[in-house]
Design an enzyme around this catalytic site. Structure first.
Site, short mmCIF file in Angstrom:
data_model
loop_
_atom_site.label_atom_id
_atom_site.label_comp_id
_atom_site.label_asym_id
_atom_site.label_seq_id
_atom_site.Cartn_x
_atom_site.Cartn_y
_atom_site.Cartn_z
N ARG A 129 1.06 -1.36 -0.61
CA ARG A 129 0.44 0.04 0.09
C ARG A 129 0.81 1.42 -0.09
NH1 ARG A 129 -4.62 0.45 4.31
NH2 ARG A 129 -2.90 0.47 5.97
N LYS A 174 -2.68 6.92 1.73
CA LYS A 174 -2.11 6.95 3.07
C LYS A 174 -1.69 8.54 2.91
CE LYS A 174 -2.14 4.76 7.10
NZ LYS A 174 -4.21 4.68 7.79
N GLU A 217 -17.15 6.57 4.71
CA GLU A 217 -16.05 5.57 6.20
C GLU A 217 -15.54 6.59 7.05
OE1 GLU A 217 -11.37 5.29 6.39
OE2 GLU A 217 -11.73 6.31 4.18
C1 LIG Z 1 -5.20 3.98 8.20
C2 LIG Z 1 -6.32 4.06 7.88
C3 LIG Z 1 -7.53 3.24 7.88
C4 LIG Z 1 -7.32 2.01 8.71
O1 LIG Z 1 -6.79 0.82 7.53
P1 LIG Z 1 -5.78 0.09 8.31
O2 LIG Z 1 -4.66 -0.91 6.93
O3 LIG Z 1 -6.38 -1.38 9.12
O4 LIG Z 1 -4.66 0.65 8.77
C5 LIG Z 1 -8.62 3.44 7.52
N1 LIG Z 1 -8.84 4.49 7.11
C6 LIG Z 1 -8.39 5.42 6.18
C7 LIG Z 1 -8.67 6.83 5.95
C8 LIG Z 1 -7.10 5.25 7.38
O5 LIG Z 1 -5.30 6.16 6.89
#
Ligand SMILES: *Cc1c(COP(=O)(O)O)cnc(C)c1O
Length: 339
Positions: A82, A185, A221
Protein backbone atom coordinates in the site's frame (compact mmCIF):
# COMPACT_ATOMS: atom_id res chain seq x y z
CA UNK A 1 15.93 -8.07 27.69
CA UNK A 2 15.44 -5.28 30.20
CA UNK A 3 11.94 -4.06 29.41
CA UNK A 4 11.32 -0.31 29.46
CA UNK A 5 9.84 0.79 32.79
CA UNK A 6 6.42 1.86 31.56
CA UNK A 7 2.88 1.41 32.85
CA UNK A 8 2.04 -0.81 29.84
CA UNK A 9 -1.60 -1.66 30.74
CA UNK A 10 -2.44 2.03 30.96
CA UNK A 11 -0.65 3.43 27.93
CA UNK A 12 -2.55 6.07 25.97
CA UNK A 13 -2.54 6.16 22.17
CA UNK A 14 0.17 8.78 22.10
CA UNK A 15 3.74 9.35 20.99
CA UNK A 16 6.65 8.66 23.28
CA UNK A 17 10.38 8.57 22.61
CA UNK A 18 12.05 5.17 22.25
CA UNK A 19 15.70 4.20 21.75
CA UNK A 20 16.02 4.82 18.02
CA UNK A 21 14.41 5.36 14.61
CA UNK A 22 15.59 4.31 11.18
CA UNK A 23 16.20 6.43 8.08
CA UNK A 24 16.88 5.77 4.41
CA UNK A 25 17.63 8.40 1.80
CA UNK A 26 16.86 8.29 -1.88
CA UNK A 27 19.14 10.49 -3.96
CA UNK A 28 21.02 10.21 -7.22
CA UNK A 29 18.52 7.52 -8.22
CA UNK A 30 19.26 5.07 -5.41
CA UNK A 31 18.40 4.18 -1.85
CA UNK A 32 20.99 4.45 0.91
CA UNK A 33 21.68 1.80 3.53
CA UNK A 34 19.29 2.37 6.41
CA UNK A 35 20.71 4.04 9.46
CA UNK A 36 19.48 3.73 13.03
CA UNK A 37 19.69 6.97 14.94
CA UNK A 38 18.78 8.34 18.35
CA UNK A 39 18.13 11.75 16.79
CA UNK A 40 14.44 12.57 16.98
CA UNK A 41 14.73 15.64 14.79
CA UNK A 42 15.25 15.98 11.05
CA UNK A 43 17.05 18.63 9.09
CA UNK A 44 15.81 19.36 5.61
CA UNK A 45 15.77 22.12 3.06
CA UNK A 46 13.14 24.73 3.83
CA UNK A 47 11.84 24.43 0.25
CA UNK A 48 11.30 20.64 0.48
CA UNK A 49 8.22 19.57 -1.46
CA UNK A 50 6.76 17.78 1.57
CA UNK A 51 6.58 21.06 3.44
CA UNK A 52 4.67 23.25 1.06
CA UNK A 53 3.19 20.88 -1.52
CA UNK A 54 2.32 17.99 0.76
CA UNK A 55 4.45 15.27 -0.83
CA UNK A 56 4.07 13.04 2.22
CA UNK A 57 2.66 9.55 2.70
CA UNK A 58 2.63 7.23 5.69
CA UNK A 59 1.69 3.80 6.99
CA UNK A 60 0.65 2.42 10.36
CA UNK A 61 1.09 -1.10 11.68
CA UNK A 62 1.51 -2.88 14.98
CA UNK A 63 3.90 -5.37 16.55
CA UNK A 64 2.39 -7.83 19.02
CA UNK A 65 4.05 -9.86 21.75
CA UNK A 66 2.84 -13.44 21.78
CA UNK A 67 2.14 -15.65 24.81
CA UNK A 68 5.49 -17.40 24.16
CA UNK A 69 7.33 -14.07 24.49
CA UNK A 70 8.25 -13.80 20.83
CA UNK A 71 7.07 -10.77 18.83
CA UNK A 72 5.32 -10.70 15.48
CA UNK A 73 4.15 -8.53 12.60
CA UNK A 74 0.65 -8.67 11.11
CA UNK A 75 0.30 -8.49 7.29
CA UNK A 76 3.46 -6.45 6.90
CA UNK A 77 3.58 -7.18 3.17
CA UNK A 78 0.20 -5.49 2.67
CA UNK A 79 1.44 -2.30 4.34
CA UNK A 80 4.54 -2.38 2.14
CA UNK A 81 2.43 -2.73 -1.00
CA UNK A 82 0.00 0.00 0.00
CA UNK A 83 2.95 2.33 0.74
CA UNK A 84 4.03 1.78 -2.87
CA UNK A 85 0.56 2.55 -4.21
CA UNK A 86 0.42 5.74 -2.14
CA UNK A 87 3.85 6.80 -3.43
CA UNK A 88 2.90 6.13 -7.04
CA UNK A 89 -0.19 8.31 -6.82
CA UNK A 90 1.74 11.33 -5.53
CA UNK A 91 4.59 10.69 -8.01
CA UNK A 92 6.94 9.91 -5.13
CA UNK A 93 9.75 7.34 -5.22
CA UNK A 94 8.25 4.02 -4.06
CA UNK A 95 10.15 2.26 -1.28
CA UNK A 96 10.95 -1.30 -2.44
CA UNK A 97 8.99 -3.90 -0.48
CA UNK A 98 12.21 -5.56 0.72
CA UNK A 99 13.58 -2.30 2.11
CA UNK A 100 10.27 -1.55 3.80
CA UNK A 101 10.24 -4.95 5.52
CA UNK A 102 13.91 -4.84 6.46
CA UNK A 103 13.42 -1.38 7.94
CA UNK A 104 10.51 -2.53 10.10
CA UNK A 105 12.45 -5.55 11.35
CA UNK A 106 15.54 -3.49 12.16
CA UNK A 107 13.82 -0.67 13.98
CA UNK A 108 11.60 -3.04 15.97
CA UNK A 109 14.55 -5.19 17.04
CA UNK A 110 16.46 -2.07 18.06
CA UNK A 111 13.51 -1.09 20.26
CA UNK A 112 12.58 -4.55 21.53
CA UNK A 113 12.35 -3.37 25.14
CA UNK A 114 9.50 -1.04 24.20
CA UNK A 115 7.24 -3.82 22.87
CA UNK A 116 4.49 -4.09 25.49
CA UNK A 117 4.21 -7.47 27.24
CA UNK A 118 1.59 -9.99 26.17
CA UNK A 119 -1.56 -9.54 28.23
CA UNK A 120 -1.14 -5.79 28.73
CA UNK A 121 -3.45 -5.09 25.78
CA UNK A 122 -0.85 -2.64 24.44
CA UNK A 123 1.30 -3.06 21.34
CA UNK A 124 4.14 -1.36 19.52
CA UNK A 125 2.88 1.06 16.91
CA UNK A 126 5.11 1.42 13.84
CA UNK A 127 4.92 4.58 11.77
CA UNK A 128 6.74 4.56 8.41
CA UNK A 129 6.59 7.72 6.34
CA UNK A 130 8.09 9.15 3.19
CA UNK A 131 8.96 12.78 2.51
CA UNK A 132 9.83 14.62 -0.69
CA UNK A 133 12.92 16.61 0.29
CA UNK A 134 14.19 18.32 -2.88
CA UNK A 135 14.04 22.09 -2.90
CA UNK A 136 11.40 23.17 -5.40
CA UNK A 137 9.15 26.13 -5.87
CA UNK A 138 7.37 24.99 -9.01
CA UNK A 139 4.78 22.29 -8.47
CA UNK A 140 6.71 19.21 -9.50
CA UNK A 141 7.72 15.98 -7.83
CA UNK A 142 10.83 15.84 -5.70
CA UNK A 143 13.96 13.99 -6.90
CA UNK A 144 15.09 13.18 -3.36
CA UNK A 145 13.23 11.35 -0.62
CA UNK A 146 13.59 10.55 3.04
CA UNK A 147 12.05 7.34 4.39
CA UNK A 148 11.77 7.21 8.18
CA UNK A 149 10.24 4.74 10.60
CA UNK A 150 9.68 5.50 14.24
CA UNK A 151 7.99 3.25 16.76
CA UNK A 152 6.06 4.01 19.92
CA UNK A 153 4.26 1.78 22.43
CA UNK A 154 0.52 2.44 22.47
CA UNK A 155 -2.65 1.49 24.27
CA UNK A 156 -6.08 1.43 22.61
CA UNK A 157 -6.94 4.17 20.09
CA UNK A 158 -10.21 4.94 21.78
CA UNK A 159 -9.68 5.42 25.50
CA UNK A 160 -12.17 2.80 26.54
CA UNK A 161 -10.73 -0.03 24.38
CA UNK A 162 -13.32 -2.60 23.29
CA UNK A 163 -16.22 -0.39 24.36
CA UNK A 164 -18.77 0.90 21.88
CA UNK A 165 -18.30 4.44 20.53
CA UNK A 166 -20.78 6.96 19.17
CA UNK A 167 -20.47 8.21 15.60
CA UNK A 168 -22.08 11.16 13.87
CA UNK A 169 -22.92 11.36 10.17
CA UNK A 170 -20.97 14.31 8.74
CA UNK A 171 -23.33 16.00 6.32
CA UNK A 172 -21.29 19.08 5.38
CA UNK A 173 -17.59 18.28 5.31
CA UNK A 174 -16.52 15.74 2.70
CA UNK A 175 -13.39 13.70 3.18
CA UNK A 176 -12.49 12.81 -0.40
CA UNK A 177 -13.84 13.13 -3.92
CA UNK A 178 -13.87 10.64 -6.80
CA UNK A 179 -10.68 10.92 -8.81
CA UNK A 180 -8.87 12.36 -5.78
CA UNK A 181 -6.54 10.87 -3.19
CA UNK A 182 -8.97 9.49 -0.60
CA UNK A 183 -7.79 5.97 -1.41
CA UNK A 184 -4.18 6.55 -0.35
CA UNK A 185 -2.58 7.24 3.00
CA UNK A 186 -1.28 10.77 2.57
CA UNK A 187 -0.95 13.30 5.36
CA UNK A 188 -3.05 15.87 3.53
CA UNK A 189 -6.17 13.75 3.94
CA UNK A 190 -5.73 13.96 7.70
CA UNK A 191 -5.05 17.70 7.73
CA UNK A 192 -8.34 18.10 5.87
CA UNK A 193 -10.21 15.86 8.32
CA UNK A 194 -9.33 17.49 11.63
CA UNK A 195 -12.08 20.11 11.66
CA UNK A 196 -14.70 17.40 11.16
CA UNK A 197 -13.31 15.18 13.92
CA UNK A 198 -12.84 18.05 16.36
CA UNK A 199 -16.38 19.26 15.60
CA UNK A 200 -17.75 15.79 16.35
CA UNK A 201 -15.79 15.56 19.61
CA UNK A 202 -17.19 18.91 20.74
CA UNK A 203 -20.66 17.44 20.28
CA UNK A 204 -19.78 14.36 22.35
CA UNK A 205 -19.08 11.86 19.54
CA UNK A 206 -15.89 9.85 19.08
CA UNK A 207 -15.72 10.28 15.32
CA UNK A 208 -17.66 11.20 12.20
CA UNK A 209 -18.97 8.97 9.46
CA UNK A 210 -18.15 10.54 6.10
CA UNK A 211 -20.44 10.36 3.10
CA UNK A 212 -19.61 10.00 -0.57
CA UNK A 213 -18.76 13.37 -2.09
CA UNK A 214 -20.89 13.01 -5.21
CA UNK A 215 -24.35 12.35 -3.84
CA UNK A 216 -24.01 12.57 -0.07
CA UNK A 217 -26.13 9.42 0.17
CA UNK A 218 -23.68 6.61 0.78
CA UNK A 219 -21.46 5.82 3.76
CA UNK A 220 -17.75 6.13 3.01
CA UNK A 221 -15.77 5.60 6.20
CA UNK A 222 -14.93 7.03 9.58
CA UNK A 223 -12.00 9.38 10.29
CA UNK A 224 -9.23 6.80 10.35
CA UNK A 225 -11.08 3.51 10.06
CA UNK A 226 -13.44 1.68 7.71
CA UNK A 227 -17.06 1.04 8.65
CA UNK A 228 -18.98 -2.23 8.67
CA UNK A 229 -22.38 -3.38 9.83
CA UNK A 230 -24.03 -6.69 10.64
CA UNK A 231 -27.46 -7.62 9.42
CA UNK A 232 -28.56 -11.19 10.03
CA UNK A 233 -25.75 -13.34 8.73
CA UNK A 234 -24.35 -10.55 6.56
CA UNK A 235 -21.16 -8.55 7.00
CA UNK A 236 -21.82 -5.34 5.07
CA UNK A 237 -19.12 -2.78 4.28
CA UNK A 238 -18.89 0.08 1.78
CA UNK A 239 -17.36 -0.31 -1.62
CA UNK A 240 -16.13 3.14 -2.56
CA UNK A 241 -13.26 4.58 -4.56
CA UNK A 242 -12.87 7.38 -2.02
CA UNK A 243 -12.00 5.34 1.06
CA UNK A 244 -8.66 4.02 2.25
CA UNK A 245 -8.91 0.29 1.90
CA UNK A 246 -8.19 -1.05 5.38
CA UNK A 247 -5.97 -4.09 5.83
CA UNK A 248 -7.84 -4.81 9.05
CA UNK A 249 -11.08 -4.82 7.06
CA UNK A 250 -9.65 -7.16 4.44
CA UNK A 251 -8.66 -9.51 7.25
CA UNK A 252 -11.92 -9.34 9.18
CA UNK A 253 -13.95 -9.88 6.00
CA UNK A 254 -11.98 -13.10 5.48
CA UNK A 255 -12.62 -14.18 9.07
CA UNK A 256 -16.33 -13.41 8.62
CA UNK A 257 -16.45 -15.55 5.47
CA UNK A 258 -14.84 -18.41 7.36
CA UNK A 259 -17.43 -18.02 10.12
CA UNK A 260 -20.01 -18.73 7.43
CA UNK A 261 -21.12 -15.15 7.07
CA UNK A 262 -21.95 -13.55 3.76
CA UNK A 263 -19.68 -10.60 2.95
CA UNK A 264 -21.24 -7.76 0.97
CA UNK A 265 -18.88 -5.04 -0.20
CA UNK A 266 -21.05 -2.57 -2.06
CA UNK A 267 -22.34 1.00 -1.82
CA UNK A 268 -24.09 1.30 1.55
CA UNK A 269 -26.86 3.87 1.63
CA UNK A 270 -27.67 5.96 4.71
CA UNK A 271 -31.23 4.64 4.50
CA UNK A 272 -29.91 1.24 5.54
CA UNK A 273 -28.81 2.51 8.96
CA UNK A 274 -32.20 1.62 10.41
CA UNK A 275 -31.85 -2.03 9.41
CA UNK A 276 -28.43 -2.83 10.90
CA UNK A 277 -28.15 -4.89 14.08
CA UNK A 278 -24.51 -4.30 14.92
CA UNK A 279 -21.77 -2.03 13.59
CA UNK A 280 -18.07 -1.41 14.00
CA UNK A 281 -14.97 0.44 12.80
CA UNK A 282 -11.88 -1.28 11.42
CA UNK A 283 -8.29 -0.10 11.41
CA UNK A 284 -4.84 -0.87 12.78
CA UNK A 285 -5.21 1.73 15.51
CA UNK A 286 -8.90 1.08 16.19
CA UNK A 287 -8.61 -2.74 15.66
CA UNK A 288 -12.34 -3.49 15.74
CA UNK A 289 -14.13 -0.80 17.63
CA UNK A 290 -17.80 -1.53 18.23
CA UNK A 291 -20.19 1.26 17.32
CA UNK A 292 -22.80 2.04 19.93
CA UNK A 293 -24.78 4.44 17.81
CA UNK A 294 -24.83 6.44 14.63
CA UNK A 295 -26.52 9.81 14.78
CA UNK A 296 -27.85 11.15 11.49
CA UNK A 297 -29.44 14.56 11.89
CA UNK A 298 -31.98 14.20 14.68
CA UNK A 299 -32.16 10.39 14.46
CA UNK A 300 -30.02 8.04 16.51
CA UNK A 301 -29.57 4.39 15.49
CA UNK A 302 -28.41 1.97 18.19
CA UNK A 303 -26.09 -0.98 17.59
CA UNK A 304 -25.05 -1.95 21.12
CA UNK A 305 -27.07 -2.48 24.26
CA UNK A 306 -26.00 -1.30 27.73
CA UNK A 307 -22.63 -0.20 26.38
CA UNK A 308 -21.78 -3.75 25.30
CA UNK A 309 -20.79 -4.88 21.81
CA UNK A 310 -23.10 -7.31 20.04
CA UNK A 311 -22.28 -11.03 19.58
CA UNK A 312 -21.00 -10.95 15.98
CA UNK A 313 -18.75 -7.92 16.47
CA UNK A 314 -17.40 -9.54 19.62
CA UNK A 315 -16.72 -12.85 17.88
CA UNK A 316 -14.91 -11.11 15.01
CA UNK A 317 -12.84 -9.13 17.50
CA UNK A 318 -11.83 -12.25 19.39
CA UNK A 319 -10.92 -14.18 16.27
CA UNK A 320 -8.80 -11.33 14.89
CA UNK A 321 -7.12 -10.84 18.28
CA UNK A 322 -6.27 -14.52 18.55
CA UNK A 323 -4.31 -14.29 15.27
CA UNK A 324 -2.71 -10.91 15.93
CA UNK A 325 -1.53 -11.88 19.41
CA UNK A 326 -0.39 -15.33 18.31
CA UNK A 327 -2.77 -17.10 20.71
CA UNK A 328 -4.42 -19.39 18.19
CA UNK A 329 -3.73 -20.69 14.71
CA UNK A 330 -2.79 -18.35 11.88
CA UNK A 331 -4.42 -20.23 9.02
CA UNK A 332 -3.66 -17.51 6.46
CA UNK A 333 0.00 -16.90 7.29
CA UNK A 334 -0.68 -13.28 8.15
CA UNK A 335 1.87 -13.08 10.93
CA UNK A 336 5.64 -13.31 10.92
CA UNK A 337 7.86 -13.68 13.99
CA UNK A 338 10.66 -11.14 14.24
CA UNK A 339 13.75 -13.16 15.14
C1 LIG B 1 -5.14 3.78 7.90
C2 LIG B 1 -6.55 4.07 7.61
C3 LIG B 1 -7.56 3.10 7.79
C4 LIG B 1 -7.28 1.74 8.38
O1 LIG B 1 -6.49 0.92 7.58
P1 LIG B 1 -5.70 -0.31 8.19
O2 LIG B 1 -4.94 -0.85 7.05
O3 LIG B 1 -6.68 -1.28 8.71
O4 LIG B 1 -4.84 0.23 9.28
C5 LIG B 1 -8.85 3.44 7.44
N1 LIG B 1 -9.16 4.66 6.98
C6 LIG B 1 -8.23 5.61 6.79
C7 LIG B 1 -8.63 6.92 6.27
C8 LIG B 1 -6.90 5.34 7.11
O5 LIG B 1 -5.97 6.30 6.95
Amino acid sequence: MDRAALDFPNLPFAYMDTDSNIRYKFSGGKWSEGELTTDTTITMHMASTCLHYGQEIFEGLKIFERPDGRIQTFRLEENAKRFQRSAAKLLMEPVPVDIFKEAVHRVVKANRRFVPPYGSGASLYVRPYLLGVSAEVGVRPSDDYLFIIFVTPVGPYYKAGFTPVKLMVEETIRRAAPGGVGDIKCGGNYAASMRATMGAKEKGFSEVLYLDAKEGKYIDESGSSNFFAIKGNKFITPHSETILSSITRMSVAQIARDMGMEVEQRPVSLDELSGFEEAGCLGTAAVITPVESVTWGDKEYLYAKDGKAGPKVTELYEKLGSIQWGEGEDPYNWTEVIE
